[in-house]
Design a protein around this motif. Structure first.
Motif, PDB file in Angstrom:
ATOM      1  N   GLU A  45     -68.838  17.350  -3.752  1.00 26.86           N
ATOM      2  CA  GLU A  45     -70.074  16.717  -4.216  1.00 26.86           C
ATOM      3  C   GLU A  45     -71.324  17.437  -3.712  1.00 26.86           C
ATOM      4  OE1 GLU A  45     -71.614  13.099  -2.254  1.00 26.86           O
ATOM      5  OE2 GLU A  45     -69.637  12.957  -1.327  1.00 26.86           O
ATOM      6  N   LYS A  46     -71.192  18.175  -2.615  1.00 24.20           N
ATOM      7  CA  LYS A  46     -72.345  18.877  -2.050  1.00 24.20           C
ATOM      8  C   LYS A  46     -72.823  20.020  -2.957  1.00 24.20           C
ATOM      9  CE  LYS A  46     -71.176  17.785   2.745  1.00 24.20           C
ATOM     10  NZ  LYS A  46     -70.777  18.324   4.079  1.00 24.20           N
ATOM     11  N   ASN A  47     -71.990  20.385  -3.918  1.00 22.17           N
ATOM     12  CA  ASN A  47     -72.381  21.438  -4.868  1.00 22.17           C
ATOM     13  C   ASN A  47     -73.370  20.936  -5.921  1.00 22.17           C
ATOM     14  OD1 ASN A  47     -70.710  23.284  -3.609  1.00 22.17           O
ATOM     15  ND2 ASN A  47     -68.973  22.884  -4.978  1.00 22.17           N
ATOM     16  N   TYR A  48     -73.582  19.614  -5.953  1.00 19.68           N
ATOM     17  CA  TYR A  48     -74.396  19.029  -7.026  1.00 19.68           C
ATOM     18  C   TYR A  48     -75.526  18.174  -6.456  1.00 19.68           C
ATOM     19  CZ  TYR A  48     -70.101  20.316  -9.399  1.00 19.68           C
ATOM     20  OH  TYR A  48     -69.021  21.017  -9.856  1.00 19.68           O
ATOM     21  N   ASP A  49     -76.656  18.249  -7.140  1.00 25.14           N
ATOM     22  CA  ASP A  49     -77.777  17.364  -6.793  1.00 25.14           C
ATOM     23  C   ASP A  49     -77.586  15.985  -7.407  1.00 25.14           C
ATOM     24  OD1 ASP A  49     -79.598  19.373  -5.452  1.00 25.14           O
ATOM     25  OD2 ASP A  49     -79.364  20.333  -7.414  1.00 25.14           O
ATOM     26  N   TYR A  50     -76.988  15.961  -8.594  1.00 24.72           N
ATOM     27  CA  TYR A  50     -76.743  14.706  -9.307  1.00 24.72           C
ATOM     28  C   TYR A  50     -75.336  14.737  -9.905  1.00 24.72           C
ATOM     29  CZ  TYR A  50     -81.784  13.752  -9.334  1.00 24.72           C
ATOM     30  OH  TYR A  50     -83.090  13.518  -8.978  1.00 24.72           O
ATOM     31  N   LEU A  51     -74.728  13.562  -9.979  1.00 17.32           N
ATOM     32  CA  LEU A  51     -73.491  13.400 -10.737  1.00 17.32           C
ATOM     33  C   LEU A  51     -73.806  12.576 -11.973  1.00 17.32           C
ATOM     34  CD1 LEU A  51     -70.893  12.597  -7.920  1.00 17.32           C
ATOM     35  CD2 LEU A  51     -71.460  14.822  -8.926  1.00 17.32           C
ATOM     36  N   ILE A  52     -73.239  12.972 -13.106  1.00 18.15           N
ATOM     37  CA  ILE A  52     -73.417  12.229 -14.353  1.00 18.15           C
ATOM     38  C   ILE A  52     -72.072  11.625 -14.754  1.00 18.15           C
ATOM     39  CG2 ILE A  52     -74.016  12.369 -16.798  1.00 18.15           C
ATOM     40  CD1 ILE A  52     -75.695  14.874 -16.110  1.00 18.15           C
ATOM     41  N   PHE A  53     -72.041  10.311 -14.913  1.00 16.24           N
ATOM     42  CA  PHE A  53     -70.840   9.629 -15.395  1.00 16.24           C
ATOM     43  C   PHE A  53     -71.100   9.155 -16.816  1.00 16.24           C
ATOM     44  CE2 PHE A  53     -70.467   9.094 -10.770  1.00 16.24           C
ATOM     45  CZ  PHE A  53     -69.164   9.532 -10.571  1.00 16.24           C
ATOM     46  N   THR A  54     -70.279   9.617 -17.756  1.00 16.94           N
ATOM     47  CA  THR A  54     -70.522   9.304 -19.162  1.00 16.94           C
ATOM     48  C   THR A  54     -69.906   7.974 -19.593  1.00 16.94           C
ATOM     49  OG1 THR A  54     -68.549  10.506 -19.869  1.00 16.94           O
ATOM     50  CG2 THR A  54     -70.610  11.746 -19.750  1.00 16.94           C
ATOM     51  N   SER A  55     -69.059   7.392 -18.766  1.00 22.58           N
ATOM     52  CA  SER A  55     -68.417   6.130 -19.129  1.00 22.58           C
ATOM     53  C   SER A  55     -67.812   5.481 -17.892  1.00 22.58           C
ATOM     54  CB  SER A  55     -67.307   6.370 -20.167  1.00 22.58           C
ATOM     55  OG  SER A  55     -66.251   7.118 -19.571  1.00 22.58           O
ATOM     56  N   LYS A  56     -67.516   4.223 -18.024  1.00 21.30           N
ATOM     57  CA  LYS A  56     -66.804   3.483 -16.978  1.00 21.30           C
ATOM     58  C   LYS A  56     -65.441   4.122 -16.735  1.00 21.30           C
ATOM     59  CE  LYS A  56     -65.120  -1.245 -16.179  1.00 21.30           C
ATOM     60  NZ  LYS A  56     -65.088  -2.610 -16.768  1.00 21.30           N
ATOM     61  N   ASN A  57     -64.837   4.589 -17.796  1.00 18.95           N
ATOM     62  CA  ASN A  57     -63.531   5.229 -17.706  1.00 18.95           C
ATOM     63  C   ASN A  57     -63.593   6.507 -16.864  1.00 18.95           C
ATOM     64  OD1 ASN A  57     -60.876   4.633 -18.801  1.00 18.95           O
ATOM     65  ND2 ASN A  57     -60.992   6.658 -19.711  1.00 18.95           N
ATOM     66  N   ALA A  58     -64.672   7.273 -17.036  1.00 17.36           N
ATOM     67  CA  ALA A  58     -64.852   8.497 -16.256  1.00 17.36           C
ATOM     68  C   ALA A  58     -64.949   8.178 -14.768  1.00 17.36           C
ATOM     69  CB  ALA A  58     -66.103   9.234 -16.723  1.00 17.36           C
ATOM     70  N   VAL A  59     -65.636   7.085 -14.448  1.00 13.95           N
ATOM     71  CA  VAL A  59     -65.750   6.662 -13.049  1.00 13.95           C
ATOM     72  C   VAL A  59     -64.371   6.339 -12.480  1.00 13.95           C
ATOM     73  CG1 VAL A  59     -66.734   4.969 -11.460  1.00 13.95           C
ATOM     74  CG2 VAL A  59     -68.065   5.722 -13.444  1.00 13.95           C
ATOM     75  N   LYS A  60     -63.599   5.576 -13.232  1.00 11.73           N
ATOM     76  CA  LYS A  60     -62.273   5.152 -12.763  1.00 11.73           C
ATOM     77  C   LYS A  60     -61.365   6.346 -12.478  1.00 11.73           C
ATOM     78  CE  LYS A  60     -61.986   0.617 -14.999  1.00 11.73           C
ATOM     79  NZ  LYS A  60     -61.272  -0.193 -16.023  1.00 11.73           N
ATOM     80  N   PHE A  61     -61.293   7.266 -13.417  1.00 10.83           N
ATOM     81  CA  PHE A  61     -60.422   8.426 -13.230  1.00 10.83           C
ATOM     82  C   PHE A  61     -60.922   9.321 -12.095  1.00 10.83           C
ATOM     83  CE2 PHE A  61     -58.835   7.515 -17.573  1.00 10.83           C
ATOM     84  CZ  PHE A  61     -57.474   7.619 -17.326  1.00 10.83           C
ATOM     85  N   PHE A  62     -62.221   9.478 -11.995  1.00 12.54           N
ATOM     86  CA  PHE A  62     -62.807  10.326 -10.961  1.00 12.54           C
ATOM     87  C   PHE A  62     -62.480   9.802  -9.567  1.00 12.54           C
ATOM     88  CE2 PHE A  62     -66.461  11.226  -8.146  1.00 12.54           C
ATOM     89  CZ  PHE A  62     -66.413  12.609  -8.139  1.00 12.54           C
ATOM     90  N   LEU A  63     -62.641   8.496  -9.381  1.00 11.58           N
ATOM     91  CA  LEU A  63     -62.471   7.920  -8.045  1.00 11.58           C
ATOM     92  C   LEU A  63     -61.010   7.787  -7.628  1.00 11.58           C
ATOM     93  CD1 LEU A  63     -65.326   5.256  -7.971  1.00 11.58           C
ATOM     94  CD2 LEU A  63     -65.272   7.524  -6.936  1.00 11.58           C
ATOM     95  N   LYS A  64     -60.095   8.061  -8.543  1.00  6.15           N
ATOM     96  CA  LYS A  64     -58.688   8.111  -8.150  1.00  6.15           C
ATOM     97  C   LYS A  64     -58.408   9.306  -7.254  1.00  6.15           C
ATOM     98  CE  LYS A  64     -56.670   5.626 -12.085  1.00  6.15           C
ATOM     99  NZ  LYS A  64     -55.758   5.702 -13.257  1.00  6.15           N
ATOM    100  N   ASP A  65     -59.220  10.362  -7.406  1.00  5.11           N
ATOM    101  CA  ASP A  65     -59.000  11.594  -6.647  1.00  5.11           C
ATOM    102  C   ASP A  65     -60.118  11.930  -5.676  1.00  5.11           C
ATOM    103  OD1 ASP A  65     -56.574  12.143  -7.769  1.00  5.11           O
ATOM    104  OD2 ASP A  65     -57.289  13.628  -9.193  1.00  5.11           O
TER     105      ASP A  65
END
Length: 241
Positions: A45-65
């Motif tokens: 995450e330190k590589n980015y100033d902002y994170l963009i989540f395009t959907s609730k589904n993207a959040v769910k899959f992302f936070l699994k890892d």
């Protein structure tokens, strides 16, 4: 009760079922797509100033890892995505006015003084619009982080739904993405899909989905100004006799 066909992925049907039932509709699940997780490799995450989540589904899959600082600045495409992030404890959330890739680009461009030179991590499905990615390197930097992919699904209730179409007992069909529409074509083929959809209210969420249908010669009856299922239900209720 008026039958409304919901073509979104199976696990997402329950999220909208009650919206339709409260207004006297009978929502029928007809998932024409399915999701498959894509593992995150070496995400920092330190590589980015902002994170963009395009959907609730993207959040769910992302936070699994991934585990990230919940004070990290994030941009959420859609009020539902933002609400979900808040429930998870995220506190620094921005929401574009228009819930689409084009709306996201417009939002960043409108606030370019603040975003100039910043790096964004775009967290979404592998498939999607390249509108924002095509801008990378001009005034800001965008890097895609796919966390799931979409593939066609064959619903279990094809025969039942086909009979309902043939008997003209489907009031409306809702397509929430180009993938759901293309999945519908995959199930029924072009000619039969055209025959079925000309006798129902065709509802789409988002201008990208609308364009996908129109490019293939299909008519769109309902496109809400705000790209949500709540708005679809409101507009359908106005059409209901």
């Amino acid at each position: 009760m008026k039958n409304v066909l919901i073509t979104r992925e199976k696990s997402q049907f329950e999220d909208v079922k009650s919206l339709f039932e409260k207004e006297g509709f009978n929502p029928i699940p007809f998932p024409t797509i399915k999701f498959e997780k894509i593992p995150l490799n070496n995400f920092n995450e330190k590589n980015y100033d902002y994170l963009i989540f395009t959907s609730k589904n993207a959040v769910k899959f992302f936070l699994k890892d991934a585990e990230i600082d919940k004070s990290k600045p994030v941009i959420a495409v859609g009020s539902k995505t933002a609400d979900y992030l808040r429930k998870l404890g995220f506190s620094n959330i921005e929401i574009p006015d228009v819930f689409s890739a084009e709306g996201l680009k417009e939002y960043i461009d409108k606030n370019i003084d603040r975003f100039k030179g910043k790096k964004f991590g775009l967290i979404r499905a592998l498939e999607g619009s390249n509108v924002l990615l095509n801008q990378s390197g001009k005034n800001y930097f965008v890097e895609l982080t796919p966390v799931y992919k979409t593939s066609f699904n064959i619903p279990d209730n094809i025969e039942e739904v086909e009979n309902l179409f043939s008997q003209k007992k489907i009031f409306a069909v809702v397509f929430s993405s180009p993938s759901t529409f293309n999945g519908f074509l995959n199930v029924f083929g072009y000619e039969k899909s055209m025959e079925f959809l000309k006798n129902v209210l065709v509802c789409v969420i988002g201008t990208t989905t609308e364009k996908s249908l129109k490019d293939k010669g299909f008519e769109v009856d309902i496109l809400p100004d705000v790209f949500t299922f709540e708005e679809i239900v409101k507009l359908l209720k106005e059409k209901k006799p």
